[in-house]
Design an enzyme around this catalytic site. Sequence first.
Site, mmCIF file in Angstrom:
data_model
loop_
_atom_site.group_PDB
_atom_site.id
_atom_site.type_symbol
_atom_site.label_atom_id
_atom_site.label_comp_id
_atom_site.label_asym_id
_atom_site.label_seq_id
_atom_site.Cartn_x
_atom_site.Cartn_y
_atom_site.Cartn_z
ATOM 1 N N ASP A 48 -11.212 -7.849 -1.957
ATOM 2 C CA ASP A 48 -11.622 -6.594 -2.585
ATOM 3 C C ASP A 48 -10.831 -6.363 -3.869
ATOM 4 O O ASP A 48 -9.690 -5.922 -3.837
ATOM 5 C CB ASP A 48 -11.372 -5.424 -1.615
ATOM 6 C CG ASP A 48 -11.827 -4.107 -2.225
ATOM 7 O OD1 ASP A 48 -13.047 -3.905 -2.335
ATOM 8 O OD2 ASP A 48 -10.972 -3.292 -2.619
ATOM 9 N N TYR A 53 -7.956 -2.977 -11.257
ATOM 10 C CA TYR A 53 -6.770 -3.656 -10.723
ATOM 11 C C TYR A 53 -6.254 -4.743 -11.674
ATOM 12 O O TYR A 53 -5.195 -5.313 -11.448
ATOM 13 C CB TYR A 53 -7.041 -4.297 -9.346
ATOM 14 C CG TYR A 53 -7.571 -3.374 -8.275
ATOM 15 C CD1 TYR A 53 -7.544 -1.989 -8.423
ATOM 16 C CD2 TYR A 53 -8.108 -3.890 -7.098
ATOM 17 C CE1 TYR A 53 -8.051 -1.147 -7.441
ATOM 18 C CE2 TYR A 53 -8.604 -3.056 -6.101
ATOM 19 C CZ TYR A 53 -8.588 -1.689 -6.291
ATOM 20 O OH TYR A 53 -9.096 -0.874 -5.301
ATOM 21 N N LYS A 78 -15.357 -3.630 -8.832
ATOM 22 C CA LYS A 78 -15.794 -2.228 -8.960
ATOM 23 C C LYS A 78 -15.638 -1.754 -10.398
ATOM 24 O O LYS A 78 -14.733 -2.217 -11.099
ATOM 25 C CB LYS A 78 -14.928 -1.288 -8.107
ATOM 26 C CG LYS A 78 -14.419 -1.824 -6.797
ATOM 27 C CD LYS A 78 -13.606 -0.782 -6.033
ATOM 28 C CE LYS A 78 -13.051 -1.350 -4.749
ATOM 29 N NZ LYS A 78 -11.857 -2.172 -4.899
ATOM 30 N N HIS A 111 -16.739 2.605 -8.445
ATOM 31 C CA HIS A 111 -15.405 2.808 -7.858
ATOM 32 C C HIS A 111 -15.175 4.244 -7.377
ATOM 33 O O HIS A 111 -14.464 4.463 -6.404
ATOM 34 C CB HIS A 111 -14.349 2.438 -8.909
ATOM 35 C CG HIS A 111 -13.016 2.050 -8.347
ATOM 36 N ND1 HIS A 111 -12.248 1.041 -8.876
ATOM 37 C CD2 HIS A 111 -12.301 2.529 -7.308
ATOM 38 C CE1 HIS A 111 -11.129 0.934 -8.172
ATOM 39 N NE2 HIS A 111 -11.138 1.822 -7.231
HETATM 40 N N1 LIG Z 1 -11.929 2.220 -3.688
HETATM 41 C C1 LIG Z 1 -10.773 2.823 -3.854
HETATM 42 O O1 LIG Z 1 -10.682 3.893 -4.472
HETATM 43 C C2 LIG Z 1 -9.546 2.208 -3.263
HETATM 44 C C3 LIG Z 1 -8.344 2.946 -3.226
HETATM 45 C C4 LIG Z 1 -7.232 2.345 -2.630
HETATM 46 C C5 LIG Z 1 -7.340 1.071 -2.097
HETATM 47 N N2 LIG Z 1 -8.509 0.368 -2.188
HETATM 48 C C6 LIG Z 1 -8.651 -1.011 -1.655
HETATM 49 O O2 LIG Z 1 -8.191 -1.048 -0.317
HETATM 50 C C7 LIG Z 1 -7.072 -1.946 -0.218
HETATM 51 C C8 LIG Z 1 -6.086 -1.445 0.809
HETATM 52 O O3 LIG Z 1 -5.561 -0.172 0.459
HETATM 53 P P1 LIG Z 1 -4.053 0.008 -0.049
HETATM 54 O O4 LIG Z 1 -3.589 -1.241 -0.685
HETATM 55 O O5 LIG Z 1 -4.040 1.237 -0.874
HETATM 56 O O6 LIG Z 1 -3.255 0.343 1.287
HETATM 57 P P2 LIG Z 1 -2.970 -0.443 2.672
HETATM 58 O O7 LIG Z 1 -3.684 -1.716 2.739
HETATM 59 O O8 LIG Z 1 -3.167 0.575 3.762
HETATM 60 O O9 LIG Z 1 -1.391 -0.684 2.602
HETATM 61 C C9 LIG Z 1 -0.810 -1.585 1.722
HETATM 62 C C10 LIG Z 1 0.714 -1.367 1.798
HETATM 63 O O10 LIG Z 1 1.183 -1.643 3.127
HETATM 64 C C11 LIG Z 1 2.164 -2.670 3.090
HETATM 65 N N3 LIG Z 1 1.915 -3.547 4.247
HETATM 66 C C12 LIG Z 1 1.032 -4.561 4.320
HETATM 67 N N4 LIG Z 1 1.045 -5.118 5.540
HETATM 68 C C13 LIG Z 1 1.964 -4.440 6.250
HETATM 69 C C14 LIG Z 1 2.439 -4.573 7.575
HETATM 70 N N5 LIG Z 1 1.948 -5.502 8.385
HETATM 71 N N6 LIG Z 1 3.403 -3.718 7.994
HETATM 72 C C15 LIG Z 1 3.877 -2.763 7.163
HETATM 73 N N7 LIG Z 1 3.481 -2.597 5.882
HETATM 74 C C16 LIG Z 1 2.518 -3.432 5.433
HETATM 75 C C17 LIG Z 1 1.967 -3.386 1.778
HETATM 76 O O11 LIG Z 1 3.189 -3.919 1.339
HETATM 77 P P3 LIG Z 1 3.349 -5.445 0.811
HETATM 78 O O12 LIG Z 1 2.224 -5.725 -0.133
HETATM 79 O O13 LIG Z 1 4.673 -5.392 0.137
HETATM 80 O O14 LIG Z 1 3.341 -6.326 2.021
HETATM 81 C C18 LIG Z 1 1.491 -2.265 0.876
HETATM 82 O O15 LIG Z 1 2.600 -1.513 0.398
HETATM 83 C C19 LIG Z 1 -6.542 -2.000 -1.653
HETATM 84 O O16 LIG Z 1 -5.711 -3.115 -1.889
HETATM 85 C C20 LIG Z 1 -7.832 -2.017 -2.432
HETATM 86 O O17 LIG Z 1 -8.421 -3.304 -2.386
HETATM 87 C C21 LIG Z 1 -9.619 0.948 -2.750
#
Ligand SMILES: NC(=O)c1ccc[n+]([C@@H]2O[C@H](COP(=O)([O-])OP(=O)(O)OC[C@H]3O[C@@H](n4cnc5c(N)ncnc54)[C@H](OP(=O)(O)O)[C@@H]3O)[C@@H](O)[C@H]2O)c1
Length: 277
Positions: A48, A53, A78, A111
């Site tokens: 994704d 990004y 997006k 997005h």
């Molecule tokens: N459409 C939108 O508006 C939107 C908004 C936000 C996100 N997204 C998409 O959704 C994806 C996921 O959301 P997100 O990145 O915001 O949040 P997330 O996946 O809930 O959390 C990512 C965070 O958690 C940490 N992490 C990863 N695995 C872990 C584990 N096993 N234990 C503890 N901590 C862990 C990561 O650190 P490390 O990387 O240091 O391991 C990072 O800081 C994004 O990357 C993006 O592709 C879309």
Amino acid sequence: MASTFSISSSVKLSTGYLMPVLGFGVYQNYDARTSCLEAFKAGYRHVDSAQMYRNEAAVGEAVRESGINRSALFITTKCASRSHGYESTLSGVDESLSKLQFDYVDLFLIHDPLSGSEKRLATYKALQECKTAGKIRTVGVSNYNVKHLEEIRNAGYDLPAVNQIELHPFCQQKPIVEYCLKNSIVVQAYCPIIRGKTDHEVFNSIAVKHNHDPAQVLIRWSLQKGFVPLPKSATPSRIHSNAQVFDFELDADDMARIDALDQGKQGAISWNPVDAD
Ligand SMILES: NC(=O)c1ccc[n+]([C@@H]2O[C@H](COP(=O)([O-])OP(=O)(O)OC[C@H]3O[C@@H](n4cnc5c(N)ncnc54)[C@H](OP(=O)(O)O)[C@@H]3O)[C@@H](O)[C@H]2O)c1
């Protein structure tokens, strides 16, 4: 849940294409090439990305370097509101394809809904045309509330195949999820591991019970709810552990305890712009 449920499982979209049930998020990943290669090793086949990004080129490089057939991978990008509008969306799709160095994108999402009704619909129309031209396989949206989805329907377009929203136990977005499920819109869950803020008695105790970690419990909850979670990690060990969620199952009691944690919109931890006019 069928015992064959695995990282290779897919959900069928309303466009007829298959989308792997677990995606790999790359927001704020500044070495997405390395992380995607690690993710492919761990078995993810779904990434994704987004124009915002600034890592589409790195994702495309990883795809080519992996040696995995392009058709076995599912790649999303997006367009954010600042580039919405008919002409700018058409050129934005071409720019994304050129950065990714792909002939097509599997899923192209609007997005966010922040550009207002007129631009949202013009963007949607442009993406539909790119789909007809074969540049996009599936068109979807992100951060769309029921009213934004109804706006598409009322304008006479097919509903999107996917809506990607902030979705985790503290922010369950129930009205949006209910609408999507009723209308065959697959729900992708962003922030599925609450950006690492997983230290909660409920997640910890269920993790101990199943001999997995709290992040795995959250990803598994999302999968069992029928969502497509997109956990992000730039840490190799977590990239792997976040994919190891197909060897255990949460029971009804676990699911109910997690379901009970919903705080509605108060539980959101990201921008969650679903209330845009
Ligand atoms: N459409 C939108 O508006 C939107 C908004 C936000 C996100 N997204 C998409 O959704 C994806 C996921 O959301 P997100 O990145 O915001 O949040 P997330 O996946 O809930 O959390 C990512 C965070 O958690 C940490 N992490 C990863 N695995 C872990 C584990 N096993 N234990 C503890 N901590 C862990 C990561 O650190 P490390 O990387 O240091 O391991 C990072 O800081 C994004 O990357 C993006 O592709 C879309």
